[in-house]
Write an enzyme that holds these catalytic residues in place. Structure first.
Site, short mmCIF file in Angstrom:
data_model
loop_
_atom_site.label_atom_id
_atom_site.label_comp_id
_atom_site.label_asym_id
_atom_site.label_seq_id
_atom_site.Cartn_x
_atom_site.Cartn_y
_atom_site.Cartn_z
N SER A 1 0.83 -1.20 0.00
CA SER A 1 0.00 0.00 0.00
C SER A 1 0.87 1.26 0.00
CB SER A 1 -0.89 -0.02 1.24
OG SER A 1 -1.69 1.10 1.23
N GLY A 2 0.59 2.17 -0.88
CA GLY A 2 1.34 3.42 -0.95
C GLY A 2 2.56 3.33 -1.84
N THR B 1 -1.72 2.70 -7.90
CA THR B 1 -2.83 3.41 -8.55
C THR B 1 -2.30 4.46 -9.51
OG1 THR B 1 -4.10 3.02 -6.57
CG2 THR B 1 -4.96 4.66 -8.08
N ASN C 1 -0.97 5.71 3.13
CA ASN C 1 -1.18 6.39 1.85
C ASN C 1 -2.37 7.34 1.99
OD1 ASN C 1 -1.70 7.12 -0.76
ND2 ASN C 1 -1.80 5.04 -1.58
N SER D 1 -5.39 6.03 -0.46
CA SER D 1 -5.26 4.58 -0.58
C SER D 1 -6.53 3.97 -1.16
CB SER D 1 -4.99 4.02 0.82
OG SER D 1 -4.92 2.64 0.74
N SER D 2 -6.37 3.10 -2.16
CA SER D 2 -7.54 2.45 -2.74
C SER D 2 -8.04 1.43 -1.73
CB SER D 2 -7.18 1.72 -4.02
OG SER D 2 -6.28 2.49 -4.76
N GLY E 1 -2.59 -3.16 -2.13
CA GLY E 1 -1.28 -3.78 -1.89
C GLY E 1 -1.27 -4.53 -0.57
N GLU F 1 -0.77 -5.41 3.05
CA GLU F 1 -0.94 -4.49 4.18
C GLU F 1 -0.55 -5.12 5.49
OE1 GLU F 1 -4.92 -2.98 4.11
OE2 GLU F 1 -4.41 -1.46 2.61
#
Ligand SMILES: Nc1ncnc2c1ncn2[C@@H]1O[C@H](COP(=O)(O)OP(=O)(O)O)[C@@H](O)[C@H]1O
Ligand SMILES: [Mg+2]
Length: 1079
Positions: free
Chosen positions: A107-108, A112, A157, A160-161, A387, A389
Site C-alpha cells: 500500500s502506498g 494506482t 497512503n 489509498s484504494s 497492496g 498491508e
C-alpha cells in the site's frame, strides 16, 4: 536522420538489472538507490518494470515524453513505465495478443498512480477522432469517481484504494479504444463506521461537506461541520495536499462526463447523506418487565431527516431498529434488540448501504463505458489491487487483501519463474535450476477447500450453536497447527507457547511478504456480513428508487430463506475468476516499491526497500533472466519473421522450419553462444541480438518495400503506356480515315466539275447541231404547209360560205345572252317580298328562263326575309294570317284591323293593382285582356265588362271591382257569331246542357273584335282535345238568352247614326243593330 539511442546511453547505475555486475542483494539495492537519488525511478529486470514511488511530481510524464516513447523499442530508451505501456499496446494492436498489466506492491507504493499513467499513455497514443476521444475521456474520468467513493486516507497512503480494481480496456482491430469493463473487488466497508487512528473515512464524505453548495447541503439536510457526524473521524479530517472542495467539483464533472444523469448524481448524494445521518442515530436502553433490555432511538431528529431524505416511513425504520424478525419455515418470531444489537444493526445497514452504492456506481459506469460494437475486441486489462498491508491491528479485511496479494504473487511466479524454467526443460535447453520461494503453500493454507482458513471460517459461520471468534480460533489452532506458515499461541505447536509477541486472541501467518498478526475479533461477523431482514425490507419500502434498487432482497415477494454466501467465499470466487482471466493474457509487470514509510520525497530507507525486494522475489527474477534467454519464439513464426534476411529462406523455405532458422542464423552470422535451439522454439540469449535482427529486418523490409514500389511503378507505367499506345493507334486510324475522306471528296468534286464542263461543251455542240437541223426541218415544213395551203384552198374554195352562217348565228346568240344576264344585274327589283315588279324580257325566246329566274329570285328573297323573323314576330304574323283567313272578304271591319297590331293585354292587369284579385283568380297566363260591352237584352244598351282569355277559359269580370262574373271553360264554347259589317258585335254560344250555358249565351261588343275572335279561334284550335270553335259570319243570327232565343239583325244605317253601331230592342224576339255605312 534518426538518432539511434539505447537503454545504455547516459545510464545511471544500470537500467536493466540483468546487466548488473556483480549480482547480489547489496549491489541490487545500491543500484536502486543510485538511480532513485538521480530521479530515475524506473529500472528494468528484462521486461519487468520496477517503479519507486518518488512522492513528488517529476517532469517525466509530459506529452513530449509520450511522443518520445511512442513506437520505440522497449530497450531503446531509458527505463520508463511508458515503454512498458507502449510495448503492451503495440503487441496488442500489431500481434493481436490480449494484454494484462499487473501492478503489485504494498500500500502506498504507487500502484494506482502507475495504473493511471499506463491508461493516460494508451489514451494519448491510440487513435483519435470524436467518438474515440469521447470513449477515452469516459474511461479516464471513471477514475476520479471511483477514487472519491473507494479511496481513503490511511496511515500508509493519503489516497489509498480501499477496493480492488481490474479494468479491461477494449480496442478494435485498429487499436482504437471501444470501451471498457471495470470489476471491483471487496470494498473495505468497515471503514464507513469506524476508522483506525490517523485515518479517514472515504473521501466522498469530506468532499461533499466541503465542496457542495449551501443549497445542495440544505436539500440533503446536511451541515458543513464534520464534527456533527459520528461516522467521520476528526483527528485527520483534513489532509495536507488534498483540497476536498476542489475534488468535489472534479468528481461532479467526471460524473457528468461519464454519463451520469442529473437525478442519478442527486440520488447518489442523497444516499451518501443518508449514511452520515444513519451514523448519528443513537439508542438508549429501556427496561422491560421480563428483564430484557430493549433499545429505543434517543433523538429522533436524525432518524426523521433520514427517513424524509429516502422516503421511508419513520415508524417502519424505528421498528426495524428495535425488533428482529426471524423467519423459519412457516414461522415468524419477533425478538427485541438490545442497545448493542441496535448499534450493530445500524452499522451493518450503513456498511451495506455504502458498499452496495459503490457496486452500483461501478455497474453504472460500466453501462456508460461498455463497448457498443459487437465485433471481436482486443483487450488490455489493468489490475490495480490493494497492496500488501501490515497494520498494527490487522483484521478480516487485511487477511483478505493479503490473500489476494498472495494469489498475485503466485501468478507472477507461475508465469515468470516456474513457467520459464519449465519451458527450458521442456524445450531441452541446458539449464541449471534456480531456487525460488513458491508461495503456493500459503495460498493453500488460506484457500484449501477442506482445511483452509477461509473454509473453516465458513464452516464456523454456518455451524449451529454458539459461534464466536474464539471458537473459530480454537478450530484454527487444532487444524492448522502443523502448517509451517501458521502461528498461534494456543496451537498444538508448542513452540509458540512462550512467544509473547503473539497475543491469545490472534494468529499469525507468514506471508511471502512477511509475517502478519491477525486479531480474530470480528472475523465471524464480517464473514457473515449479516443484515437483518427487517432492515432490508424497510429499505425496500423506500420511495427513493435507487435505495429500493440496492436492497432487492427486501422485496417481500421474493423472500429467500437461504443464507447469502459469506464474504470470504465470495471473495475467493471472484479472485479465482480474476486469476483465470489473467492467465489467458500476456502479462506485463510493474512492481512498485515504496522507498520510505513517511510518504516523503528523497528518503530511501534501505531496510524497507530490501524487505520489499526480497519478498517480491526480484533477485530470483534477475537470476532467472540472466541465466536464461531473453527471447523465444517458435521456429515457424521466427522463420516467417526473418526469412527475408537470407537468400536461401527468401521468399519460401521448403524444408523444416528449424533447419530454415539454422540456415538463417548462420547466414546472418549470429555467434553460436547467442542462441540455443529448443524442441519447438529458438531461444535468443541477448535482447541486443534480437534488436540486430529486427534492425536488419526493418532495413530489409524497406528494400522489399522499394522493390514492390519499383515493380508496381513499372507495372503502372507500362499499363499506362500500353493504354496510351492503344489510344494513339485508334486516334491515328480515325484521323487517316478522315484525311483520306477529305482528299477523296476534293478529287471527286473536281472530277465532277470537269465532267460537267466537258458534258456542257458536248451538249452545247449537239444542241447547236440539233437546233440547226430543227430549223432546217421547220423551214421545210413551213414551205410544205404553205404549199399545201395553197393547194387545199385552191381545191376547197367552193365550200366556205355555207359554214359561216351557223358560226355567226351562234356567236350572235352568245353575245345576246351575255348582254341579257349582265343587264339583269342592274335592273333587279327591290328585296321586299311584296314588290311585284320585274324587268321586262328583252327577247321573246328568253320567256321561259325569264319567268323561272323571277320565281327563283322571289323564293330566295322570301327566304332571306323569313330568316330575319324572331319567334314572337312570327307568332304575331301567324295570328294576323289566321285573322285574314277567317275574316278577309267576309267582314267589312277586317281591312281596318290589318294595320293595327295585336296587343293582347290592353289592361295590363298584372301591373295594375286594381286587378290584383282578378289576376290571382286567373290561373294561366292571360292571352287577352280587354274591356267589352255586354249587351243587355232588355234595352240593347251595353255595360262595360272585363274580358280575359287564357289557354283554358275566358272570364267576364266587373270593370270597377274586378269581381269575376262568369268564367267559361273553352270546351263549353261551341261557336261565335259576327256580322259581315264593320261593327264590333259578337255572340259567344255555349254548348247546350253544359254548366256554363245555364245563364245563356253572351252578346258582347268589342273595339278589338278581329283580334279577340282570332285569339279565341286560335286558342280553341291549339288544344288538341277540343273541337274547333265555329265562326259564323252573317247579318242575322240567334242568341240564346236564358230560355228564349233572340234574333240579332244587322242593318245598314245612315250616317246620321254617328260613327258607332247602335243596338235597339225591336221586340221580344228581335234586337236590331244599325251599323253606319262605311264611307
Ligand atoms: N509516479 C509518481 N509520481 C509522483 N507521486 C507518486 C507517484 N506514484 C505515487 N505517488 C505518490 O504516492 C501516493 C500513493 O500512491 P498510490 O498509487 O495511491 O499507492 P497505492 O495505490 O500503491 O496504494 C500518491 O498519492 C502520490 O502522492
Ligand atoms: Mg491504490
Amino acid at each position: 536522420m534518426e538518432v539511434k539511442t539505447s537503454l545504455l546511453d547516459n545510464m545511471i547505475g544500470v537500467g536493466d538489472m540483468v546487466l548488473l555486475e556483480p549480482l547480489n542483494e547489496n549491489s541490487f539495492i545500491e543500484n536502486l538507490r543510485k538511480r532513485f537519488d538521480h530521479n530515475e525511478i524506473y529500472t528494468y529486470i528484462g521486461s519487468v518494470v520496477i517503479s519507486m514511488n518518488p512522492y513528488r511530481s517529476l517532469p517525466i510524464f509530459t506529452p513530449e515524453k509520450v511522443e518520445e516513447y511512442r513506437n520505440r523499442n522497449f530497450y531503446e530508451l531509458s527505463p520508463h513505465i511508458y515503454a512498458l505501456a507502449d510495448e503492451a499496446y503495440r503487441s496488442l494492436r500489431d500481434q493481436d495478443k490480449d494484454q494484462c498489466i499487473l501492478i503489485t506492491g504494498e500500500s502506498g507504493a504507487g500502484k494506482t498512480e502507475a495504473s493511471k499513467l499506463v491508461m493516460s499513455y494508451v489514451a494519448a497514443v491510440c487513435g483519435k477522432g470524436q467518438e474515440v476521444n469521447k470513449v477515452k475521456e469516459q474511461l479516464l474520468q471513471s477514475n476520479p469517481v471511483l477514487e472519491a467513493f473507494g479511496n481513503a486516507k490511511t496511515v500508509r497512503n493519503d489516497n489509498s484504494s480501499r477496493f480492488g480494481k481490474y479494468m479491461d480496456i477494449e480496442f478494435d482491430f485498429k487499436g482504437d479504444p471501444l470501451g471498457g469493463v471495470i470489476s471491483n473487488y471487496l470494498l473495505e466497508k468497515s471503514r464507513v463506521c469506524k476508522q483506525p487512528r490517523g485515518e479517514r473515512n472515504f473521501h466522498i464524505f469530506y468532499q461533499l461537506l466541503s465542496g457542495a453548495s449551501n443549497d445542495t447541503l440544505t436539500k440533503l439536510k446536511l451541515d458543513r461541520d464534520f464534527s456533527k457526524y459520528n461516522y467521520l473521524s476528526l483527528d485527520s479530517a483534513t489532509v495536507n495536499g488534498l483540497d476536498d472542495a476542489a475534488s468535489f467539483r472534479t468528481v461532479w464533472n467526471a460524473m457528468q462526463i461519464v454519463g451520469f444523469m442529473e437525478d442519478e448524481v442527486q440520488s447518489v448524494l442523497e444516499l451518501v447523506a443518508a449514511v452520515l445521518k444513519l451514523g448519528n442515530i443513537e439508542f438508549k436502553p429501556e427496561s422491560r418487565v421480563n428483564g430484557f433490555d430493549e433499545s429505543r432511538v434517543k433523538d429522533k431528529n436524525d432518524l426523521k431527516e433520514m427517513c424524509e431524505l429516502l422516503g421511508i416511513e419513520q415508524s417502519v425504520l424505528e421498528r426495524a431498529f428495535s425488533y428482529r424478525t426471524v423467519e423459519a419455515k412457516m414461522e415468524k418470531v419477533s425478538t427485541t434488540l438490545n442497545v448493542a444489537q441496535a448499534y450493530y444493526a445500524r452499522d451493518a445497514l450503513a456498511k451495506n448501504l455504502y458498499s452496495r452504492l459503490f457496486s452500483w456506481l461501478v455497474t453504472r459506469i460500466n453501462e456508460s463505458i461498455k463497448a457498443q460494437a459487437k465485433t471481436r475486441h482486443k483487450v488490455m486489462g489493468v489490475l490495480d489491487i490493494y497492496g500488501f498491508e501490515i497494520f498494527e491491528d490487522n483484521s478480516f479485511e487485511q487477511f483478505i487483501i493479503n490473500y489476494c496479494n498472495e494469489k498475485l504473487q503466485q501468478i507472477f511466479i507461475e508465469l515468470t519463474l516456474r513457467e520459464e524454467q519449465e519451458e527450458y526443460i521442456r524445450e531441452g535447453i541446458e539449464w541449471t535450476n534456480i531456487e525460488y520461494f513458491n508461495n503456493a503453500i500459503i495460498c493453500d493454507l488460506i484457500e484449501n477447500n477442506q482445511n483452509g482458513i477461509l473454509a473453516m471460517l465458513d464452516e464456523e459461520c454456518l455451524r449451529p450453536g454458539t459461534v464466536t471468534d474464539d471458537t473459530f480460533l480454537d478450530k484454527l489452532n487444532t487444524i492448522c497447527a502443523e502448517h509451517q506458515h501458521f502461528e498461534s499461541r494456543l496451537s498444538k505447536n508448542s513452540k509458540f507457547l512462550t512467544d509473547h509477541s503473539l497475543p491469545h486472541s490472534c494468529f499469525r501467518i507468514q506471508h511471502y511478504a512477511g509475517k502478519v498478526l491477525y486479531r480474530v475479533e470480528g472475523f465471524v461477523d464480517k464473514n457473515n456480513d449479516l443484515l437483518y431482514r427487517d432492515l432490508s425490507q424497510a429499505m425496500y419500502k423506500a420511495t427513493h428508487s435507487l435505495m429500493k434498487q440496492l436492497f432487492p432482497e427486501g422485496n417481500p415477494a421474493k423472500v429467500n430463506l437461504k443464507r447469502p454466501p459469506t464474504a470470504g467465499f465470495q471473495f475467493k470466487a471472484s479472485v479465482g475468476g480474476l486469476m483465470r482471466n489473467l492467465q489467458t493474457k500476456n502479462p506485463n509487470y510493474i512492481r512498485c516499491i515504496k522507498p520510505n514509510d513517511k510518504k516523503a520525497a528523497h528518503i530511501f530507507t534501505e531496510s524497507l526497500v530490501c524487505h520489499q525486494v526480497r519478498y517480491l522475489g526480484l533477485m530470483e527474477n534477475v537470476r532467472v533472466r540472466r541465466a536464461g534467454y531473453a527471447f523465444r519464439q517458435s521456429y515457424e513464426s521466427s522463420l516467417e519473421r526473418y526469412k527475408m534476411l537470407c537468400k536461401q529462406t527468401w521468399p519460401h523455405w521448403r524444408g523444416a522450419a528449424r533447419d530454415g532458422v539454422e540456415v538463417l542464423l548462420t547466414d546472418c552470422s549470429v555467434p553460436a553462444e547467442e542462441f540455443a535451439y529448443g524442441r519447438s522454439k529458438i531461444f535468443i540469449r541477448n535482447p541486443r541480438t534480437l534488436f540486430t535482427l529486427e534492425e536488419r529486418r526493418r532495413a530489409c523490409l524497406e528494400d522489399l518495400a522499394t522493390l514492390i514500389q519499383k515493380i508496381y511503378r513499372g507495372w503502372r507505367c507500362r499499363t499506362q503506356f500500353l493504354l496510351l499506345k492503344k489510344s494513339q493507334v485508334v486516334v491515328a486510324a480515325w484521323y487517316r480515315r478522315y484525311a483520306q475522306q477529305k482528299k477523296y471528296q476534293k478529287i471527286k468534286s473536281a472530277t465532277l466539275v470537269m465532267q460537267s464542263f466537258i458534258r456542257g461543251w458536248k451538249a452545247r455542240k449537239i444542241l447547236r447541231q440539233l437546233k440547226y437541223e430543227k430549223r432546217c426541218k421547220e423551214a421545210v415544213t413551213t414551205i410544205a404547209a404553205y404549199w399545201h395551203g395553197t393547194q387545199v384552198r385552191r381545191e376547197y374554195r367552193k365550200f366556205f360560205r355555207a359554214n359561216a352562217g351557223k358560226k355567226i348565228y351562234n356567236f350572235t346568240i352568245q353575245r345576246i345572252m351575255q348582254k341579257y344576264f349582265l343587264g339583269l344585274k342592274t335592273t333587279m327589283p327591290s328585296m321586299s317580298p311584296i314588290d311585284n315588279t320585274w324587268p321586262a324580257r328583252p327577247y321573246m325566246f328568253l320567256e321561259g328562263a325569264h319567268s323561272e329566274l323571277r320565281r327563283i329570285f322571289h323564293f330566295w328573297r322570301c327566304k332571306k326575309y323569313q330568316g330575319q323573323f324572331t319567334e314572337e314576330k312570327k307568332a304575331v304574323y301567324e295570328e294576323k294570317l289566321e285573322a285574314s283567313e277567317i275574316f278577309k272578304d267576309k267582314k267589312a271591319l277586317y281591312p281596318s284591323s290589318v294595320s293595327q297590331p295585336f296587343k293582347g293585354d290592353y289592361l295590363e292587369i298584372q301591373k295594375n293593382p286594381k286587378y290584383q284579385k282578378l289576376n290571382s283568380a286567373v290561373e294561366d297566363k292571360v292571352l287577352l285582356a280587354d274591356v267589352v260591352n255586354k249587351i243587355n237584352r232588355a234595352n240593347g244598351k251595353g255595360a262595360p265588362r272585363l274580358f280575359l282569355l287564357t289557354k283554358n277559359n275566358f272570364v267576364l269580370a266587373d270593370q270597377k271591382t274586378g269581381q269575376v262574373k262568369a268564367s267559361v271553360p273553352l270546351p263549353d264554347l261551341t261557336s261565335v257569331s259576327v256580322s259581315t259589317q264593320s261593327d264590333g258585335f259578337f255572340a259567344l254560344k255555349l254548348k247546350e246542357g253544359s254548366a256554363s250555358a245555364a245563364k245563356g249565351d253572351f252578346l258582347l261588343s268589342s273595339e278589338h273584335l278581329i283580334e279577340l275572335i282570332t285569339k279565341l279561334h286560335r286558342t280553341g284550335a291549339t288544344a288538341a282535345d277540343r273541337d274547333q270553335i265555329n265562326i259564323d259570319i252573317s247579318d242575322e243570327f240567334l242568341v240564346q238568352f236564358n230560355q228564349d232565343k233572340v234574333c240579332v239583325k244587322f242593318i245598314q244605317g245612315g250616317p246620321k247614326n254617328g260613327n258607332s253601331a247602335a243596338c235597339k230592342r225591336k221586340n221580344n224576339r228581335l234586337l236590331e243593330v244599325s251599323v253606319p255605312s262605311s264611307p
